[in-house]
Scaffold this active site. Structure first.
Site, PDB file in Angstrom:
ATOM      1  CG  MET A  36      -1.914  -1.171   1.159  1.00 31.88           C
ATOM      2  SD  MET A  36      -3.450  -0.848   2.015  1.00 31.88           S
ATOM      3  CE  MET A  36      -2.861  -0.640   3.673  1.00 31.88           C
ATOM      4  N   GLY A  37       2.145   1.079  -0.422  1.00 33.92           N
ATOM      5  CA  GLY A  37       3.039   2.229  -0.502  1.00 33.92           C
ATOM      6  C   GLY A  37       3.569   2.651   0.854  1.00 33.92           C
ATOM      7  CG  HIS A  66       6.993  -2.109   2.152  1.00 41.16           C
ATOM      8  ND1 HIS A  66       6.878  -1.006   2.951  1.00 41.16           N
ATOM      9  CD2 HIS A  66       5.777  -2.714   2.163  1.00 41.16           C
ATOM     10  CE1 HIS A  66       5.648  -0.923   3.417  1.00 41.16           C
ATOM     11  NE2 HIS A  66       4.959  -1.953   2.973  1.00 41.16           N
ATOM     12  CD  GLU A  89       6.972 -15.156   9.187  1.00 40.17           C
ATOM     13  OE1 GLU A  89       7.799 -14.807  10.055  1.00 40.17           O
ATOM     14  OE2 GLU A  89       6.768 -16.328   8.858  1.00 40.17           O
ATOM     15  CE  LYS A  90       4.237  -4.084  10.613  1.00 37.46           C
ATOM     16  NZ  LYS A  90       2.886  -3.745  11.120  1.00 37.46           N
ATOM     17  CG  ASP A  91       0.321  -6.833   8.182  1.00 38.54           C
ATOM     18  OD1 ASP A  91      -0.290  -6.189   9.048  1.00 38.54           O
ATOM     19  OD2 ASP A  91       1.140  -6.324   7.403  1.00 38.54           O
ATOM     20  CD  GLN A 123      -2.144  -8.558   4.635  1.00 36.49           C
ATOM     21  OE1 GLN A 123      -2.971  -7.661   4.668  1.00 36.49           O
ATOM     22  NE2 GLN A 123      -0.881  -8.323   4.310  1.00 36.49           N
ATOM     23  CG  LEU A 178      11.384  -1.496   9.860  1.00 38.99           C
ATOM     24  CD1 LEU A 178      12.195  -1.485   8.569  1.00 38.99           C
ATOM     25  CD2 LEU A 178      11.663  -0.206  10.630  1.00 38.99           C
TER      26      LEU A 178
HETATM   27  O1  PAF Z   1      -0.205  -5.629   3.816  1.00 41.64           O
HETATM   28  C1  PAF Z   1      -0.604  -4.711   3.072  1.00 41.64           C
HETATM   29  O2  PAF Z   1       0.082  -3.701   2.854  1.00 41.64           O
HETATM   30  C2  PAF Z   1      -1.967  -4.819   2.409  1.00 41.64           C
HETATM   31  O3  PAF Z   1      -2.899  -5.399   3.255  1.00 41.64           O
HETATM   32  C3  PAF Z   1      -1.920  -5.553   1.060  1.00 41.64           C
HETATM   33  C4  PAF Z   1      -1.520  -7.000   1.209  1.00 41.64           C
HETATM   34  C5  PAF Z   1      -0.962  -4.841   0.128  1.00 41.64           C
HETATM   35  C6  PAF Z   1      -3.311  -5.524   0.412  1.00 41.64           C
HETATM   36  O4  PAF Z   1      -3.755  -4.227   0.200  1.00 41.64           O
END
Ligand code: PAF
Length: 284
Positions: A30-31, A37, A151-153, A156, A192
């Site tokens: 998501m930038g 990242h 793995e922070k999320d 998800q 981060l």
């Molecule tokens: O983890 C993220 O930044 C977002 O949830 C993702 C996977 C890019 C989906 O928008």
């Protein structure tokens, strides 16, 4: 590096790569990119012939309009970083390019097999519907061989594994492999996150208590029960002025259900540091 803003141009670029027999790595983001990242993109560049990165603040995964409005955006800085790492294509669409009006205004239906009923799913109703909606669309458009997630999320990531396992039964995503990437931390221990940009210098210092407590809990787990460790983590973080735990759950890494053993367990925490909602986790 090429920046693409339409689905049509994205699919044309993918087609050229596929025709040339190239393997494709995808990093959805998501930038507001940071070194976390960057580590995913580096891995994708190393492991694939071509690396696509999406930069899209997905409105359908925000259950809070203010959070969406405040989400940091800086496409120029993101593009500079991605180009320096060696990404080949950046996909940066508008919400209207990505979704029809109806899709923007209705919750995407998906069977999560209960994985959305705990932790982030419980606190942010509809959040994972939006995540699955955007990630499945990106997979469909880019047809990657490998896709990279941090793995922070953790929840998800578990949900994306579930989604791919379910749909690969139907052959939708071919042999797509999901690559789990470890949390990247500052030397101080702070995980981060793009949201760290919203922390003041003093809040950043305060937030250090989160990772420190999680690391300390590894020691506590040697001589205490799961529920004792859980409570001690909550109490320790809440004792720091400026921090407020929303939840700390110790769950099984696969089912995400509460567990009473540390075997295959992960502790997931969400903490408000002032107005900023931070998440972190630790594997036991
Ligand atoms: O983890 C993220 O930044 C977002 O949830 C993702 C996977 C890019 C989906 O928008």
């Amino acid at each position: 590096m090429q920046i693409i803003t339409t689905k049509k141009d994205l699919q044309a670029a993918v087609k050229v790569c596929k025709n040339e027999g190239k393997t494709i790595g995808l990093v959805p983001t998501m930038g507001a990119l940071h070194q976390g990242h960057a580590s995913l993109v580096q891995k994708a560049v190393e492991e694939n012939d071509v690396c696509f990165v999406s930069v899209f603040v997905n409105p359908t995964q925000f259950n809070n309009k203010e959070d969406l409005a405040k989400y940091p955006r800086n496409i120029e800085r993101d593009a500079e970083l991605l180009s320096s790492i060696g990404a080949d294509f950046v996909f940066a669409p508008t919400p209207e390019e990505m979704y029809s009006e109806e899709e923007l205004n209705t919750t995407f239906a998906f069977d999560f097999a209960g994985l959305d009923k705990v932790m982030e799913g419980k606190m942010r109703p509809g959040h994972f519907n939006g995540v699955v909606q955007v990630v499945s669309r990106l997979f469909y458009l880019v047809q990657p061989d490998k896709a990279y997630f941090g793995e922070k999320d953790f929840q998800q990531l578990a949900i994306i594994h579930h989604m791919v396992e379910r749909s690969s039964m139907a052959g939708t995503f071919g042999n797509l492999q999901i690559v789990d990437c470890p949390i990247i931390r500052e030397d101080s221990g702070l995980a981060l996150s793009s949201r760290n940009e919203r922390l003041s210098d003093s809040e950043k210092l305060t937030a250090l208590a989160i990772s420190k407590t999680l690391f300390d809990s590894l020691k506590w787990a040697k001589s205490a029960s799961v529920s004792e460790v859980q409570q001690r983590v909550i109490d320790t973080i809440n004792a720091v002025p400026g921090l407020e735990v929303e939840y700390y759950e110790i769950v099984d890494q696969s089912t995400l259900l509460p567990t009473n053993t540390f075997h295959h367990a992960i502790g997931c925490v969400t903490v408000y540091c002032g107005p900023v909602r931070l998440i972190d986790n630790i594997k036991y």
